[in-house]
Design a protein around this motif. Structure first.
Motif, PDB file in Angstrom:
ATOM      1  N   SER A   1       0.822  -1.212   0.000  1.00  0.00           N
ATOM      2  CA  SER A   1       0.000   0.000   0.000  1.00  0.00           C
ATOM      3  C   SER A   1       0.856   1.261   0.000  1.00  0.00           C
ATOM      4  CB  SER A   1      -0.938  -0.003   1.206  1.00  0.00           C
ATOM      5  OG  SER A   1      -0.199  -0.039   2.419  1.00  0.00           O
ATOM      6  N   LYS A   2       1.978   1.220   0.708  1.00  0.00           N
ATOM      7  CA  LYS A   2       2.863   2.389   0.717  1.00  0.00           C
ATOM      8  C   LYS A   2       3.462   2.611  -0.661  1.00  0.00           C
ATOM      9  CE  LYS A   2       5.299   3.330   4.326  1.00  0.00           C
ATOM     10  NZ  LYS A   2       6.299   3.338   5.422  1.00  0.00           N
ATOM     11  N   LEU A   3       3.883   1.525  -1.331  1.00  0.00           N
ATOM     12  CA  LEU A   3       4.434   1.656  -2.678  1.00  0.00           C
ATOM     13  C   LEU A   3       3.378   2.130  -3.666  1.00  0.00           C
ATOM     14  CD1 LEU A   3       6.683  -1.535  -2.888  1.00  0.00           C
ATOM     15  CD2 LEU A   3       7.452   0.834  -2.852  1.00  0.00           C
ATOM     16  N   ALA A   4       2.149   1.659  -3.472  1.00  0.00           N
ATOM     17  CA  ALA A   4       1.063   2.101  -4.358  1.00  0.00           C
ATOM     18  C   ALA A   4       0.853   3.601  -4.221  1.00  0.00           C
ATOM     19  CB  ALA A   4      -0.218   1.335  -4.025  1.00  0.00           C
ATOM     20  N   GLY A   5       0.965   4.104  -2.992  1.00  0.00           N
ATOM     21  CA  GLY A   5       0.840   5.545  -2.788  1.00  0.00           C
ATOM     22  C   GLY A   5       1.957   6.311  -3.466  1.00  0.00           C
ATOM     23  N   VAL A   6       3.182   5.771  -3.398  1.00  0.00           N
ATOM     24  CA  VAL A   6       4.316   6.414  -4.059  1.00  0.00           C
ATOM     25  C   VAL A   6       4.114   6.444  -5.569  1.00  0.00           C
ATOM     26  CG1 VAL A   6       6.785   6.178  -4.567  1.00  0.00           C
ATOM     27  CG2 VAL A   6       5.952   5.834  -2.223  1.00  0.00           C
ATOM     28  N   ALA A   7       3.616   5.329  -6.129  1.00  0.00           N
ATOM     29  CA  ALA A   7       3.438   5.228  -7.574  1.00  0.00           C
ATOM     30  C   ALA A   7       2.148   5.877  -8.060  1.00  0.00           C
ATOM     31  CB  ALA A   7       3.453   3.762  -7.988  1.00  0.00           C
TER      32      ALA A   7
ATOM     33  N   LEU B   1      -0.720  -2.418  -9.205  1.00  0.00           N
ATOM     34  CA  LEU B   1       0.726  -2.304  -9.047  1.00  0.00           C
ATOM     35  C   LEU B   1       1.351  -3.671  -8.801  1.00  0.00           C
ATOM     36  CD1 LEU B   1       3.347  -0.690  -8.698  1.00  0.00           C
ATOM     37  CD2 LEU B   1       2.740  -0.392  -6.288  1.00  0.00           C
ATOM     38  N   SER B   2       0.695  -4.484  -7.970  1.00  0.00           N
ATOM     39  CA  SER B   2       1.217  -5.814  -7.665  1.00  0.00           C
ATOM     40  C   SER B   2       1.340  -6.654  -8.924  1.00  0.00           C
ATOM     41  CB  SER B   2       0.301  -6.507  -6.655  1.00  0.00           C
ATOM     42  OG  SER B   2       0.750  -7.823  -6.400  1.00  0.00           O
ATOM     43  N   GLN B   3       0.305  -6.624  -9.761  1.00  0.00           N
ATOM     44  CA  GLN B   3       0.324  -7.396 -11.005  1.00  0.00           C
ATOM     45  C   GLN B   3       1.389  -6.876 -11.974  1.00  0.00           C
ATOM     46  OE1 GLN B   3      -3.630  -7.454 -12.691  1.00  0.00           O
ATOM     47  NE2 GLN B   3      -4.581  -8.081 -10.751  1.00  0.00           N
ATOM     48  N   LEU B   4       1.491  -5.551 -12.100  1.00  0.00           N
ATOM     49  CA  LEU B   4       2.467  -4.948 -13.005  1.00  0.00           C
ATOM     50  C   LEU B   4       3.892  -5.264 -12.569  1.00  0.00           C
ATOM     51  CD1 LEU B   4       3.162  -2.997 -15.358  1.00  0.00           C
ATOM     52  CD2 LEU B   4       3.075  -1.127 -13.689  1.00  0.00           C
TER      53      LEU B   4
END
Length: 424
Positions: free
Chosen positions: A339-345, A352-355
């Motif tokens: 979730s933190k990485l998704a916020g960054v991206a 994001l996980s699938q990509l």
């Protein structure tokens, strides 16, 4: 090659041939480290420092280390170029296979370029050499032969070919893994004096040579980088400190890393990764206490930039995945979640996980684990840091889980990793 000679005749013949070709000292040591043959064009004039048989302690340690790494697939161990803290260069070839009982051949000492009285004086002051001993060192340096880096590499290759009948390229010699192990960047032991690769920045070089070097970094070509690096002439480097050779060397190394950072960014490396690498290598160089360590650290830094550019180009990641990798790279010591990485991206976590997995082949959590294990390996190179402390810093639940994950990615336990490297 030379099969018509008996073993006891072959090594003396090779020693004499190399001595006559290069007019460098050549020493043949038996497996006990005793001198069997010594050819010296200027006699033994080295001032008394730690070592035996007229060879510095660094060289003797290197012979032992290289002898322990013999490979049965070769008829002789790989040649090594060792430079001492006093800037003397030695070629070392421990013999094995059918010549194993012959010991080792050492060529040297030599210098890459003649030392001026001023440079020799600052070097001796860096080593706190007493004034009463400095004149003996100055006389010694005046008599040392000079052989530039490329010619020294060719001498090492010639020795290897004469002893084994096998061919070897400059790239293979320079790319040998024992010279440029990334982990050695964190090593603070006397081994930093070994495998010295003399290199400064390029203040007084032909600009085309400088452009060629950084072109290799932009292209991610470490082999080309090493060959160009080996062609630089030692006597054309700038002097950035009149009081200390060590300080001058550090300043020149920092300048080269700064330029390499820009070249890596131009080659497509994400800027935050490039700057972080630059910061790390410069901080590491500032902590070093002798010139060979600085030179080796500088060369390893340039090679690491080239490797990162190559890996970045090969991965063909989208901007999103590269951004996530960069964020992970810089926040390994923090709590990292999808979730933190998704916020960054700026993306949905599921997307994001699938990509990320499609482009890297790893789930986000697996990638984070792998990178933390790589960081743990770097931390374990430092003596005095406990495994439990490393596990806590890198957010593993406990030491048992850390050991399990470490073994998953390396095949060995953290304790075995440290034991293999002689770290307590």
């Amino acid at each position: 090659m030379l099969e018509h000679l008996e073993d006891h005749e072959r090594i003396p013949y090779i020693c004499r041939l190399l001595y006559e070709a290069y007019r460098l000292p050549v020493t043949w040591l038996n497996p006990k480290g005793e001198t069997v043959q010594a050819l010296h064009p200027f006699g033994h004039t080295r001032p008394p420092v730690e070592g035996i048989q007229g060879l510095p302690a660094e060289v003797l340690e290197r012979i032992q280390a290289a002898a322990g790494s013999r490979n049965d697939s070769r008829t002789a161990a790989f040649p090594r170029i060792c430079t001492t803290a006093y800037l003397e260069n030695f070629i070392i070839l421990p013999l094995c296979g059918e010549l194993e009982q012959s010991g080792a051949v050492v060529i040297g000492p030599s210098l890459y370029a003649p030392l001026t009285e001023e440079n020799a004086g600052t070097l001796l002051r860096d080593h706190n050499t007493p004034p009463g001993e400095q004149e003996a060192w100055l006389q010694y340096y005046r008599r040392l032969p000079a052989l530039d880096r490329m010619r020294l590499c060719h001498a090492a290759i010639l020795l290897y070919t004469l002893a084994t009948g096998r061919t070897l390229s400059v790239s293979e010699l320079l790319l040998d893994s024992t010279l440029l192990q990334p982990a050695q960047l964190r090593d603070s032991t006397p081994d930093l004096n070994l495998s010295y690769r003399r290199e400064n920045t390029w203040l007084h070089h032909d600009p085309s040579q400088e452009r060629e070097l950084f072109r290799h970094i932009r292209n991610g070509d470490k082999s080309g980088l090493l060959q160009t690096h080996a062609s630089f002439n030692e006597d054309q480097y700038g002097l950035l400190s009149r009081k200390s050779q060590l300080r001058s060397k550090k300043n020149l190394a920092i300048s080269s890393i700064t330029l390499a950072t820009r070249a890596a960014i131009d080659g497509g490396l994400f800027w935050e990764i490039a700057y972080t690498l630059s910061d790390f290598h410069i901080q590491h160089i500032e902590e070093l206490q002798d010139i060979p360590a600085v030179d080796r650290a500088q060369l390893a830094a340039l090679c690491e930039f080239a490797d990162h550019v190559k890996d970045n180009r090969r991965s063909k990641l989208s901007r999103t995945s590269a951004l996530c990798q960069n964020y992970i790279f810089n926040h390994l010591y923090e709590e990292l979640t999808l979730s933190k990485l998704a916020g960054v991206a700026g993306l949905n976590a599921s997307y994001l996980s699938q990509l990320f997995k499609k482009e890297t082949g790893l789930a986000v959590s697996e990638y984070i684990q792998r990178e933390r294990i790589e960081e743990a390996k770097r931390l374990m190179e430092w003596p005095g840091i406990s495994l439990s402390d490393i596990a806590t810093r890198l957010h593993f639940n406990d030491q048992s889980y850390f050991t399990k994950v470490f073994k998953k990615y390396t095949g060995i336990t953290p304790r075995e990793f440290r034991h293999d490297r002689g770290i307590t």
